[in-house]
Design an enzyme around this catalytic site. Sequence first.
Site, short mmCIF file in Angstrom:
data_model
loop_
_atom_site.label_atom_id
_atom_site.label_comp_id
_atom_site.label_asym_id
_atom_site.label_seq_id
_atom_site.Cartn_x
_atom_site.Cartn_y
_atom_site.Cartn_z
N GLN A 1 127.20 35.21 -40.44
CA GLN A 1 127.78 34.56 -39.41
C GLN A 1 128.14 36.36 -39.15
O GLN A 1 129.70 37.10 -39.18
CB GLN A 1 129.55 34.53 -39.69
CG GLN A 1 130.23 34.40 -38.93
CD GLN A 1 131.39 33.19 -39.03
OE1 GLN A 1 132.98 32.95 -38.16
NE2 GLN A 1 131.07 31.97 -39.24
N TYR B 1 142.70 32.87 -42.23
CA TYR B 1 142.85 32.54 -41.01
C TYR B 1 144.67 32.46 -41.43
O TYR B 1 144.98 31.26 -41.92
CB TYR B 1 142.31 31.90 -40.25
CG TYR B 1 140.72 32.50 -40.03
CD1 TYR B 1 140.89 33.20 -40.13
CD2 TYR B 1 139.91 31.18 -39.51
CE1 TYR B 1 139.41 34.48 -39.68
CE2 TYR B 1 137.91 32.19 -38.91
CZ TYR B 1 138.12 33.29 -39.38
OH TYR B 1 137.23 33.62 -39.09
N TRP C 1 140.01 30.49 -35.83
CA TRP C 1 140.65 31.76 -36.57
C TRP C 1 142.71 31.54 -36.32
O TRP C 1 143.39 32.16 -36.49
CB TRP C 1 140.42 32.63 -36.13
CG TRP C 1 140.83 34.42 -36.39
CD1 TRP C 1 141.26 34.64 -37.03
CD2 TRP C 1 140.67 35.46 -35.11
NE1 TRP C 1 141.61 35.68 -36.55
CE2 TRP C 1 141.24 36.11 -36.19
CE3 TRP C 1 139.50 35.56 -34.57
CZ2 TRP C 1 141.04 37.50 -34.94
CZ3 TRP C 1 139.46 36.78 -33.38
CH2 TRP C 1 140.26 37.85 -33.73
N SER D 1 133.24 35.36 -31.91
CA SER D 1 133.86 36.16 -30.86
C SER D 1 132.81 36.17 -29.47
O SER D 1 132.49 37.02 -30.11
CB SER D 1 134.14 37.70 -31.03
OG SER D 1 135.73 37.99 -31.90
N GLY E 1 136.26 38.15 -28.17
CA GLY E 1 137.60 37.60 -28.21
C GLY E 1 138.90 37.42 -26.53
O GLY E 1 139.23 37.58 -27.16
N SER F 1 138.45 29.45 -28.57
CA SER F 1 139.84 29.00 -27.50
C SER F 1 140.57 27.94 -28.97
O SER F 1 139.74 27.09 -29.28
CB SER F 1 139.66 28.46 -26.44
OG SER F 1 140.26 27.55 -25.79
N GLN F 2 141.53 27.65 -28.52
CA GLN F 2 142.61 26.40 -28.74
C GLN F 2 142.96 25.36 -28.12
O GLN F 2 144.45 24.77 -28.19
CB GLN F 2 143.67 27.24 -30.39
CG GLN F 2 143.06 28.48 -31.09
CD GLN F 2 142.02 27.62 -31.86
OE1 GLN F 2 142.67 26.88 -33.30
NE2 GLN F 2 141.32 27.88 -32.08
#
Length: 303
Positions: A184, A60, A27, A214, A218, A268-269
């Site tokens: 989902q 996204y 996302w 999430s 989030g 997480s990125q």
Amino acid sequence: MNALPPPARRLLGNSDIAISPLAWGMWRLAENGRSAGDAARLAHGALEAGITLFDTADIYGFDGTAGFGDAEALLGEVLASEPGLRARMVLATKGGICPPLPYDQSPAYLASAIDASLRRLNVECIDLYQIHRPDILAHPQEVARTLENALAAGKVRALGVSNFTIQQIEALNHFLDHALVATQPEISPLRIARFENGELDQAMHLGLTPLAWSPLGGGRLLSPETPRERAVAAALDRIAEDQGVSRSVAAYGWLMAHPAGIVPIIGSQNAQRIAEGAQALGMRWTREDWYGVLVAARGEKLP
Ligand code: NAP
């Protein structure tokens, strides 16, 4: 409860597609001008941590005015420069939200959305195609026909939905020859409605894999603000400390302890945090500990 470790790999619903017990979500991939090189490093990080299920969506990257398709396109760049990566991942995407309209699952739009996702991702086939949110104006029979056509054409391998009610899942499944394999919903220690509203029971009944979006609320679980959020964080911390893991890992583990086989989608990125998620596989839950988190989230004792 959970006397044995969860399997390292499992099947996506009733399909023959093997997936990892945790997924990685994209996302936020196209945020902050992330380069294809950085996106590739994150993808490698997830794969090296044993996470093979990659979740994205055509919307996204959209920021309200521009950016539709950006997250898919960024992953597409990664796959174009390193085609060998494709076979190492189970690629999931979503469509059916169409700005500036809210939702569109008319046959013409949905078919074109699937083609556009394939083009942006630079792939010939999407492993899991999910309807992102239900279009109330689309008859499920029409939606089913469009999805069946995509399956028959080899454009997608399996079907899922997101944010559908129990009845919407039943109605779509009724018209599909190839039943849904995944759902989902939003599920986290801060979003617990699904545990008692029948959605997870339906998933077990139909053999759908629940992919939890999430799973850390989030990120709110990491910076709790309300008394309820702080109580949930504290309940998770007690178990996390006992088992030598972080709060976020305890949250993933809590979801994974549910018998429906919930797959948390790590949002997480950050490569280190993505890799850390795999520690959730080693967690053990007693009923006392598990219900302790639930009670904190309910904000009142169980009846
Ligand atoms: P999340 O895991 O609940 O939240 C992730 C956010 O928490 C990131 O911004 C992350 O920042 C932050 N964070 C702070 N501390 C962290 C820590 N210690 N460990 C991990 N994260 C930490 O998930 P999400 O991003 O909201 O959603 C996950 C995925 O669910 C999405 O990528 C998407 O695939 C899916 N999703 C689906 C829908 C739907 O309608 N179907 C809606 C929303 C999301 P850093 O990146 O800096 O770590």
